[in-house]
Design an enzyme around this catalytic site. Structure first.
Site, PDB file in Angstrom:
ATOM      1  N   HIS A   1       0.823  -1.217   0.000  1.00 55.20           N
ATOM      2  CA  HIS A   1       0.000   0.000   0.000  1.00 55.20           C
ATOM      3  C   HIS A   1       0.851   1.258   0.000  1.00 55.20           C
ATOM      4  CE1 HIS A   1      -3.723  -2.239   1.846  1.00 55.20           C
ATOM      5  NE2 HIS A   1      -3.041  -2.994   0.998  1.00 55.20           N
TER       6      HIS A   1
ATOM      7  N   GLN B   1      -7.579   4.283   8.075  1.00 52.17           N
ATOM      8  CA  GLN B   1      -8.090   5.534   8.632  1.00 52.17           C
ATOM      9  C   GLN B   1      -7.265   6.743   8.186  1.00 52.17           C
ATOM     10  OE1 GLN B   1     -11.019   5.296  10.009  1.00 52.17           O
ATOM     11  NE2 GLN B   1     -10.832   3.099   9.701  1.00 52.17           N
TER      12      GLN B   1
ATOM     13  N   ARG C   1      -7.538   3.726  -1.126  1.00 51.43           N
ATOM     14  CA  ARG C   1      -6.874   2.606  -0.452  1.00 51.43           C
ATOM     15  C   ARG C   1      -5.441   2.429  -0.955  1.00 51.43           C
ATOM     16  NH1 ARG C   1      -6.088  -2.913  -1.413  1.00 51.43           N
ATOM     17  NH2 ARG C   1      -5.935  -4.171   0.509  1.00 51.43           N
TER      18      ARG C   1
ATOM     19  N   GLY D   1      -8.873  -2.617  -4.556  1.00 51.04           N
ATOM     20  CA  GLY D   1      -9.744  -2.930  -3.440  1.00 51.04           C
ATOM     21  C   GLY D   1      -9.077  -3.936  -2.518  1.00 51.04           C
TER      22      GLY D   1
ATOM     23  N   GLU E   1     -11.558  -0.331  -8.217  1.00 45.33           N
ATOM     24  CA  GLU E   1     -12.390   0.742  -8.743  1.00 45.33           C
ATOM     25  C   GLU E   1     -11.597   1.673  -9.646  1.00 45.33           C
ATOM     26  OE1 GLU E   1     -12.843   3.882  -5.182  1.00 45.33           O
ATOM     27  OE2 GLU E   1     -13.443   1.842  -4.613  1.00 45.33           O
TER      28      GLU E   1
ATOM     29  N   TYR F   1     -13.335   9.658  -1.682  1.00 44.55           N
ATOM     30  CA  TYR F   1     -13.686   8.432  -2.402  1.00 44.55           C
ATOM     31  C   TYR F   1     -14.010   7.253  -1.475  1.00 44.55           C
ATOM     32  CZ  TYR F   1     -12.886  11.064  -6.529  1.00 44.55           C
ATOM     33  OH  TYR F   1     -13.018  12.030  -7.510  1.00 44.55           O
TER      34      TYR F   1
END
Length: 704
Positions: free
Chosen positions: A494, A518, A555, A574, A580, A590
């Site tokens: 990520h 978060q 994300r 995702g 997406e 988003y």
């Protein structure tokens, strides 16, 4: 209603920006470490969120109302002003609890059981006063002065929007609240150690680790496989029983998280190969009814389903005896082979496979001859070169040569498309891996590169992700990098990583959430965002929040591309349900982590919906490119290239190409001649080991 732009802003130096979030979890009866405040230590000058022990969710002014009598509910934590509370001393050990959003106080209008908690104007009535009674594990119960009853989540619900009521004090977990002081803790836990597995079966495995340390306390451990969150357990647990998939090969790891939402770096990875639940040596039957139809230089192959004693899991398509593609699922009985030579005869066969890699004999061959010209979107695909390290970022130099990055060796390489010759032009200083997907990521060149030759690079360092630029002189990198932007959180996965110059001359940066969802909603944190900066790293004056943040609630975005109208499209991974494709708007939210694609709590007012979603199993897409207002999407797990036509604000006529032909696809970029560059990411892309890959850089000729 909830205003997505009304999130509380903090004034924290960039080097110490950390989120103060807690992911909503159900931890019924779990004993967590002491929170930041108790009945004895509550600070009347501070702001708190009140986290329910049973649900992990927080006291929230429903609908973000400021009205008299608005009801109080529980909701997933986002640290908005409607979830922030101050304690006002009423004397005698009681407090009034005031909303930072409405300036009203919590109140029970009666002493009846099940009376709903509301907000009212502060008049000092006993129904507005609460005593904090300590509970085991550092929690408190909020006891109302008028009736002596406790603040309680109705029916022990864990749902967003559940009503908060009063009920006789039973001391249950749904009556216990953790007072988390905002901004009090910015230090993440240490990395969990010694990850290991035991009791592996075809459906379960036990994953264990050694405890992390934290300056306050570890509240949760988050367990992942290959970047996908599997479960979260309380900070007192040092193992998790996980559900696994027969036949899967997964890399397991764990992060530690404290009550303030600070997340550690990930543990090392433990690879498991899950056994099948039953032995199976019987192959599927041979597919029948195979046909092949040419349309220009593409061929569509179709067949009738095969059968198997347990189940067919997919098919493999062979062209002239060599596998060129595959499909997944028993019902996937067609395949389009694109980019073939014109006026050429090919023979196709199909074989079926099952979950244990038993394969049928190939079907009877069918022959087909392609047309004389390309009549489809993809006309030809040429392998220009191969790579032993992962080619990640890629940009076209003036004159048509290509500059690409080797993710794990930290080198930039110039490629001559005419000859396939490669020249290392330099190494990015201070780059580091993450034992996952960090390293040298996106690269970009400004439109005036010839006059002002800077190469812009996003890379991982030992402490963060950052954007730098390096001078390109006489065909090589020259001088020390200029650091444009630092403080983008890093983790094993990520990290985002894509760079793209817009028609406005600004540099757009895709950043992942650093495995802390978060952070994506915290506009003062650079994780989980699309950022926009000037070429020298300055913040443009028209950015929506006075920071580099252009949009948020992402994300792990890894695709950025502009269309002919100057609009920015973004591709985002995702977790386990939907990828997406988004059309990015200034200041847009988003939705992550509340919303994944169109699943979850996506009806939140102000969330921007995706223009296209793809099942994660068929996608896990990274790069995107726009050519002649067609959007091309390169997918890893799906091992295919999506093509969609941009029509207004919609994506239409979605097609799939190269399904399984070249394996996992990472990056797609426009080429100088109106085609595409395409890179693969088939081996070694989930570690930071240099030169353990076997990749291709492909040149794609486009048709209509």
């Amino acid at each position: 209603m909830r205003d997505p732009l009304a999130t509380r802003k903090k004034t924290v130096p960039r080097s110490r920006r950390r989120a103060v979030w807690v992911v909503a979890l159900s931890v019924l009866g779990a004993v967590l470490p002491p929170p930041a405040a108790s009945a004895a230590t509550v600070d009347t000058n501070a702001s708190y969120v009140l986290v329910n022990r049973n649900s992990g969710k927080v006291l929230d002014v429903y609908g973000r109302s400021t009205s008299e009598g608005a009801r109080i509910a529980q909701y997933a934590r986002n640290d908005g002003a409607w979830q922030q509370w101050q304690f006002v001393d009423s004397g005698g050990g009681y407090y009034r609890i005031r909303s930072r959003h409405s300036n009203r106080v919590l109140s029970f209008p009666s002493t009846a059981d099940r009376a709903g908690l509301v907000q009212t104007t502060d008049t000092g009535l006993t129904g507005q006063q609460f005593r904090l009674a300590d509970s085991p594990g550092g929690y408190v119960r909020l006891l109302n002065r008028a009736g002596g009853k406790a603040v309680d989540v109705l029916d022990s619900s864990t749902a967003d929007g559940a009503q908060v009521i009063q009920w006789p004090d039973t001391g249950g977990a749904n009556q216990q609240w953790q007072l988390v002081r905002l901004g009090a803790d910015t230090t993440p836990p240490t990395t969990p150690g010694n990850p290991r597995t035991s009791n592996l079966t075809c459906t379960r495995v036990t994953f264990s680790w050694s405890a992390s340390a934290d300056d306050v306390a570890v509240a949760f451990y988050d367990v992942y496989h290959d970047g996908q969150l599997m479960t979260s357990v309380p900070g007192t647990a040092l193992s998790a029983d996980l559900t696994v998939v027969p036949g899967a090969t997964w890399g397991l790891y764990v992060n530690a998280r404290d009550a303030a939402g600070n997340v550690s770096q990930a543990s090392s990875t433990v690879t498991i190969t899950v056994p099948q639940c039953q032995a199976d040596t019987q192959p599927p039957t041979t597919p029948t009814g195979v046909t092949a139809t040419a349309s220009g230089t593409s061929v569509t192959v179709r067949w009738s389903p095969a059968t198997d004693n347990i189940g067919v899991t997919g098919y493999e398509v062979l062209r002239d005896g060599v596998q060129v593609g595959s499909t997944s699922g028993a019902g996937a009985t067609s395949f389009t082979d694109s980019g073939l030579a014109s006026n050429t005869r090919y023979e196709y066969r199909v074989r079926a496979r099952d979950a244990q890699a038993n394969r049928s004999t190939p079907s009877t061959a069918v022959a087909v001859t392609t047309g004389g010209s390309c009549a489809t979107a993809l006309c030809s695909v040429t392998r220009v070169t191969t790579e032993t390290d992962l080619p990640w970022g890629l940009a076209t130099l003036p004159g048509g040569q290509v500059l690409f990055g080797r993710r794990d060796t930290f080198e930039l390489v110039r490629l001559d498309p005419a000859t396939g010759a490669k020249t290392v032009v330099g190494r990015v200083p201070n780059a580091a891996g993450t034992d996952g997907e960090g390293g040298v990521l996106g690269i970009a060149l400004a439109s005036d590169f010839t006059a002002d030759p800077w190469v812009y690079v996003m890379h991982t360092s030992s402490t963060d992700n950052r954007v730098v630029r390096i001078r390109y002189t006489d065909g090589a990198l020259a001088g020390a990098p200029q650091v444009l932007l630092t403080g983008i959180p890093r983790n094993k996965y990520h990290n985002g990583g894509r760079l793209r110059f817009g028609p406005d001359g600004k540099l757009y940066v895709a950043t992942g959430d650093g495995q802390n969802g978060q952070w994506a909603q915290d506009r003062d944190n650079l994780a989980g965002k699309v950022l926009r900066i000037d070429r020298d790293g300055a913040v443009p004056s028209d950015n929506p929040f006075g920071t580099p943040v252009w949009s948020y609630g992402h994300r792990n975005p890894q695709g950025l591309a502009f269309d002919s109208q100057g609009r920015l499209w973004e591709q985002e991974f995702g977790n386990s349900v939907m990828d997406e494709t988004n059309l990015i708007v200034r200041g847009g939210n988003y939705g992550w982590p509340a919303c994944e694609g169109t699943t979850g709590d996506c009806d939140e007012p102000g969330f921007v919906a995706p223009k296209l979603t793809q099942p994660v199993a068929d996608a896990s897409c990274s790069g995107i490119a726009v050519v002649r207002d067609a959007l091309y999407i390169a997918c890893l797990r799906g091992a295919r290239l999506y093509r969609a036509e941009i029509s207004g604000e919609s994506l239409t006529n979605v097609q799939q190409h190269l399904n399984g032909t070249y394996g996992r696809l990472r990056t797609v970029e426009p080429s100088a001649d109106g085609g595409l560059w395409l890179t693969t990411s088939t081996r070694g892309d989930k570690d930071s080991i240099a030169n353990n890959s076997r990749e291709s850089i492909l040149k794609v000729e486009l048709g209509r």
